[in-house]
Design an enzyme around this catalytic site. Structure first.
Site, PDB file in Angstrom:
ATOM      1  N   TYR B 232     -67.664   1.132 -27.462  1.00 60.60           N
ATOM      2  CA  TYR B 232     -66.333   1.362 -28.026  1.00 60.60           C
ATOM      3  C   TYR B 232     -65.436   0.153 -27.731  1.00 60.60           C
ATOM      4  O   TYR B 232     -65.246  -0.220 -26.561  1.00 60.60           O
ATOM      5  CB  TYR B 232     -65.779   2.637 -27.384  1.00 60.60           C
ATOM      6  CG  TYR B 232     -64.286   2.852 -27.445  1.00 60.60           C
ATOM      7  CD1 TYR B 232     -63.572   3.097 -26.276  1.00 60.60           C
ATOM      8  CD2 TYR B 232     -63.587   2.857 -28.650  1.00 60.60           C
ATOM      9  CE1 TYR B 232     -62.208   3.332 -26.300  1.00 60.60           C
ATOM     10  CE2 TYR B 232     -62.223   3.082 -28.680  1.00 60.60           C
ATOM     11  CZ  TYR B 232     -61.533   3.324 -27.512  1.00 60.60           C
ATOM     12  OH  TYR B 232     -60.189   3.550 -27.527  1.00 60.60           O
ATOM     13  N   ASP B 317     -68.461   8.967 -19.883  1.00 61.69           N
ATOM     14  CA  ASP B 317     -67.376   9.314 -20.792  1.00 61.69           C
ATOM     15  C   ASP B 317     -67.935  10.309 -21.796  1.00 61.69           C
ATOM     16  O   ASP B 317     -68.704   9.933 -22.685  1.00 61.69           O
ATOM     17  CB  ASP B 317     -66.859   8.058 -21.494  1.00 61.69           C
ATOM     18  CG  ASP B 317     -65.718   8.378 -22.458  1.00 61.69           C
ATOM     19  OD1 ASP B 317     -65.205   7.436 -23.090  1.00 61.69           O
ATOM     20  OD2 ASP B 317     -65.358   9.560 -22.601  1.00 61.69           O
TER      21      ASP B 317
END
Lengths: 440, 528
Positions: B232, B317
């Site tokens: 990301y 995450d």
């Protein structure tokens, strides 16, 4: 790898284990005592009364009434897409309407003596985050900000913890009501220099916490001149600006800049929040107002770590734009705070206790030095403990605010009902009478 | 703390395959200086070295000249910012000089040059609207879920009552009810998981949660996290900006379907150690972003072994944990740790409501950890990033309504699945295949055959065409640090079903302009 095997514990950073968050200071010890034995009018009338929390509960009913009457605007209105848009909105610029509302609210507090451009408003989740953000932006690790003493104990954590920046105190004392002087500024600067620390700015709180007093216009001019000559920044935390009892007694640094035609204003940044004036600390609404484009850009981007909930922006936006309401609120809030202050000061005087003459904020700066055995920090803490454990009042000792003169205490008056304040004042009166008897 | 531009990464010499049309060899001379400017040392060295060389030469030539002052980071070497059309009241600049900003700030203030951010800006400036702006840019670059907000709207209209102010303005010092969040997260992660509310720390979004963990685990100079690529793009900012922590990419490739290999992790770890740097942990996304794969139970165990062996942390995450589809089962780190008697002090989970509940604006995130020190420090650090009181009051009842949340989770998954099926099928019509993913709000599309030359430049050319000609914003793999050029992340949950044919049509137009028949390199053709 051999090193790792010897240490089965998985490592943590210095930040995680450091004491910079100040959890050991009396500021927090007092909290603990209160938590364990909190005063309640009926259920625990002999409990500890919390007078160490600078929160504003005197005008909450005004807000509540407004929000109840305007529930529709406060939520997402009749527009079907209202909720959806709001829930998806995560732009760090914040809602334009909310920024405008904040700018106009700040103008109203200053009675229009300064203008605020909504495009310079950067939103953060509370003033705590705003101060930390500015410190990250203005200073590198190892650099320093000069802060006048006594100051809000939270700064030790907010300005230093993750940033690695130092605070070098500007010493103020009672000889001139703790006002900053050019000599004190210069001394602090030289002190930092002697320690080989680069000073990046001065951070003031105006009105002051813990003094409960506004900074004189002339002092502000001197501070502004000082930072200009040294080519450093000025951060003015004006979080209590709406809590000045009489609006004409407050001069914002914004007004000084206006009077100087904004010459060299790029070094000035104002911090504000709704936590004190509106009594909404849980809402997490803070702002940085900077006259410096680069700081605005950087702060906006950095605010990604501390955005204000879009729901909250929506909720408060329409209320803050309602100038009739906010005008009325500000006036009433000032009045009620003044009344509390006068009650407090009157009660203390009856007990033979003097305070610094204040004109703002949610607390008094009280002089208990006559009670100290010696004019030392230890004696001050002994008195603090006696008051906490015998009188059952949690007040904040000046040493936790880095006051260079022992014997001063910050006592809050706005975070409780009037009745509770009366109880507290009675306790102080009894305590002082006792001491008179015992000391002969 | 520079945001590494995807165009330059001299740290990793083996990153790009040499393209048939060259383009890389020409850059070699510049690389050492660029490495200094872009990598460690940053602006100070980047301006000091050329300045120092220049002045040294001058000094040599004019021996009586006094030594010049050292170039300061506040000098005009810094790029000028595009000035905002300032309606401020600035009239004249001061004559005493400009107060500087910190080195940290200087790098953050630079204009965003990553396609990830550029594309997002363009898509929002010229946003597609069926009626108002039919030629606008369709946003496929933001992993947002718009498929199930109606369910939430309905719940709110049925249940929203009572004053939003509830019991007062609420100080953030108060102990907020974490039971609701712990319960919801347990539901999301699967019935086998039961999270303990006292191990939860609430933050204003997952972004500060990650940063807080980095501050707690690795904020001393020289510390690094290993991170599988592609990742990301936001991590470059969230992890590095203020903490000083470095991200060390561990490359994953299409030949293994972008799965993470322990061998690659090991290699990366050793390389970092050889440089004298400390690896503090491993940062994972599960489900992964941008690929959308789910880590298997076995992989999770292997990663735990690796972490134990090297005595490092794992940050997992799991923000897309509720956005899974397909037949694969999602296994949270929490599930593994619950069952195993492992050293729990090294694992930390990040979560948030931005993806699964489509509430990015409300800023609700969480850290879940088993490490007492981390929990204590994190709790203190949330003073900089707490959840707003009215938002908590709004969401706690909703999260506690387990019948609603169960229904929501199931319905949402089905809707994501059907959009995924439609979208991927549409891309296939164009000859574009996607990695088979099981989670997330996006697909990882293989457009390697469409780029010319077969390198990062070719990829960015295609991205540019898609953005400016097809008017579709997608995220190029280079912005995600993917080692193979030609991959693109396409988020499909911001679309409605009827938008898909339009999107496919627009992409088709660009696809047709790409010279196709050149044979795509096989994995053996990659350098390294």
């Amino acid at each position: 790898m051999a090193i790792e095997i010897e240490q089965p514990r998985v490592g943590l950073s210095k930040i995680a284990v450091s004491k910079t968050h100040g959890e050991d200071s009396p500021y927090f010890a007092g909290w603990k005592a209160y938590d364990e034995n909190p005063y309640d009018e009926f259920r625990n009338p002999s409990g500890v009364i919390q007078m160490g929390l600078a929160e504003n509960q005197v005008s909450f009913d005004i807000l509540e009434e407004y929000l109840e009457q305007h529930a529709e605007e406060a939520s997402w209105g009749k527009k079907a897409s209202g909720f959806r848009e709001n829930a998806l909105f995560q732009d760090y610029h914040g809602l334009q309407s909310f920024r405008k509302a904040m700018a106009s609210f700040m103008e109203q507090i200053r009675e229009g003596r300064a203008k605020f451009n909504p495009d310079r408003v950067v939103l953060t989740a509370g003033a705590t985050a705003a101060n930390e953000l500015l410190t990250f932006i203005l200073a590198d690790p190892g650099d320093a900000l000069l802060v006048p003493t006594p100051y809000y104990p939270g700064f030790d954590r907010d300005l230093r913890w993750r940033t690695g920046v130092n605070i070098v105190p500007i010493h103020c004392d009672s000889s001139n009501n703790f006002q900053v002087t050019p000599q004190a500024l210069e001394a602090a600067y030289k002190n930092a220099e002697s320690l080989n620390i680069k000073v990046r700015g001065v951070l003031i709180t105006n009105p002051s916490n813990p003094l409960g007093a506004t900074i004189h216009r002339s002092t502000l001019e001197q501070i502004l001149d000082f930072v200009t000559i040294k080519n450093i920044h000025l951060v003015s935390d004006e979080i209590y600006s709406g809590s000045v009892f009489s609006p004409t007694e407050f001069t914002s640094v914004a007004e000084i800049l206006e009077s100087r035609s904004y010459k060299d204003c790029e070094r000035v940044h104002i911090v504000y929040s709704l936590s004190k004036d509106l009594g909404l600390p849980g809402f997490r609404v803070g702002t940085i107002y900077s006259y410096n484009d680069r700081v605005v850009t950087t702060a906006r981007r950095m605010s990604s770590f501390t955005l204000i909930s879009s729901q909250t922006q929506q909720l408060l936006g329409s209320m803050l734009s309602d100038e009739k309401f906010t005008g009325n609120y500000i006036t009433k809030n000032r009045e009620r705070l003044r009344n509390r202050y006068e009650k407090m000061v009157g009660g203390l005087r009856n007990a033979g206790v003097e305070c610094l003459e204040g004109n703002a904020g949610l607390f008094c700066w009280v002089n208990l030095s006559p009670l100290l055995e010696n004019q030392t920090r230890e004696s001050e803490l002994a008195v603090w403990e006696a008051i906490l454990h015998r009188v059952k009042l949690n007040i904040s000792p000046g040493s936790s605010c880095h006051c260079s003169e022992p014997g001063w205490f910050r006592v809050c008056f706005a975070n409780m009902s009037e009745k509770t304040l009366e109880v507290a004042l009675k306790r102080i009166q009894s305590f002082m009478e006792e001491r008179k008897i015992t000391s002969g | 703390m520079t945001q590494t531009s995807p165009l330059r990464d001299p740290e990793d010499e083996t990153r790009r395959p040499v393209s048939p049309t060259g383009g890389r060899t020409g850059m070699r001379l510049i690389v050492p200086l660029q490495g200094v400017v872009q990598g460690r040392g940053g602006l100070i060295l980047g301006s000091l070295i050329p300045c120092a060389l220049f002045y040294f030469l001058q000094f040599y030539l004019k021996r009586h000249r006094s030594p010049p002052p050292p170039a300061s980071p506040s000098s005009s070497n810094l790029p000028e910012l595009a000035r905002t059309s300032s309606r401020s009241n600035l009239t004249s600049r001061g004559s005493m000089g400009q107060a500087r900003v910190s080195s940290r700030a200087s790098s953050i203030a630079k204009p965003n040059d990553s396609p990830y951010y550029i594309g997002l800006d363009r898509a929002s400036e010229d946003a597609y609207d069926e009626l108002e702006n039919p030629n606008g840019v369709i946003q496929l670059g933001l992993s947002e879920n718009r498929l199930s907000l109606d369910l939430i709207e309905q719940w709110l209209s049925r249940n929203l009552n009572g004053s939003i102010l509830g019991g007062g303005g609420g100080g953030f010092e108060y102990e907020w009810n974490r039971d609701a969040m712990a319960g919801f997260m347990s539901q999301i992660m699967g019935r086998a998981v039961s999270l303990n509310p006292s191990q939860l720390v609430l933050t204003s979004g997952a972004t500060p949660a990650i940063e807080i963990l980095c501050f707690c685990l690795a904020a001393d100079p020289g510390h690094a996290f290993l991170i599988p690529t592609p990742y990301y793009p936001g991590f470059d900012r969230d992890v590095r900006w203020r903490t000083g922590v470095e991200l060390i990419p561990v490359h994953c490739r299409s030949s293994d379907n972008f799965t993470l290999s322990i061998t690659a992790l090991d290699q990366a770890y050793n390389q970092v150690r050889k440089r004298g740097q400390k690896v503090r942990g491993l940062l994972l996304s599960n489900p992964s972003n941008p690929v959308g794969s789910i880590l298997t139970r076995e992989t999770l165990y292997n990663l735990l072994d690796f972490a134990r062996d090297k005595n490092i942390h794992i940050i997992s995450d799991e923000i897309f944990a509720g956005s899974i589809y397909g037949s694969e089962e999602f296994v949270s780190m929490a599930e593994i740790l619950d069952s195993e008697d492992v050293d729990r002090n090294r694992v930390h989970i990040v979560y948030g409501l931005s993806k699964d509940l489509s509430l990015p604006g409300f800023r609700v995130g969480a850290i879940y950890s088993w490490n007492e020190h981390v929990l204590t420090a994190s709790k203190q650090l949330t003073r900089f990033c707490s959840i707003s009181a009215p938002t908590q009051r709004l969401l706690i009842p909703m999260l506690s309504d387990t019948r609603f949340t169960q229904e929501y989770i199931e319905t949402n998954r089905k809707r994501i699945q059907s959009m995924y099926d439609l979208f991927v099928a549409g891309l296939e019509q164009l000859g574009i295949k996607c990695v088979k993913s099981s989670g997330g709000l996006y697909c990882w599309a293989d457009m390697r055959e469409l780029i010319r030359p077969y390198n990062e430049k070719g990829e960015l050319d295609l991205w540019d065409k898609l953005l400016n000609i097809a008017k579709i914003n997608v995220t190029p793999g280079s912005a995600c640090h993917c080692i193979e050029p030609g991959w693109f992340r396409c988020c499909f949950t911001t679309l409605s079903k009827k938008d898909i044919p339009l999107v496919i049509e627009r992409i088709r137009k660009v696809v047709e302009t790409c010279n196709l028949p050149l044979k795509m390199p096989t994995s053996g053709g990659f350098q390294s």
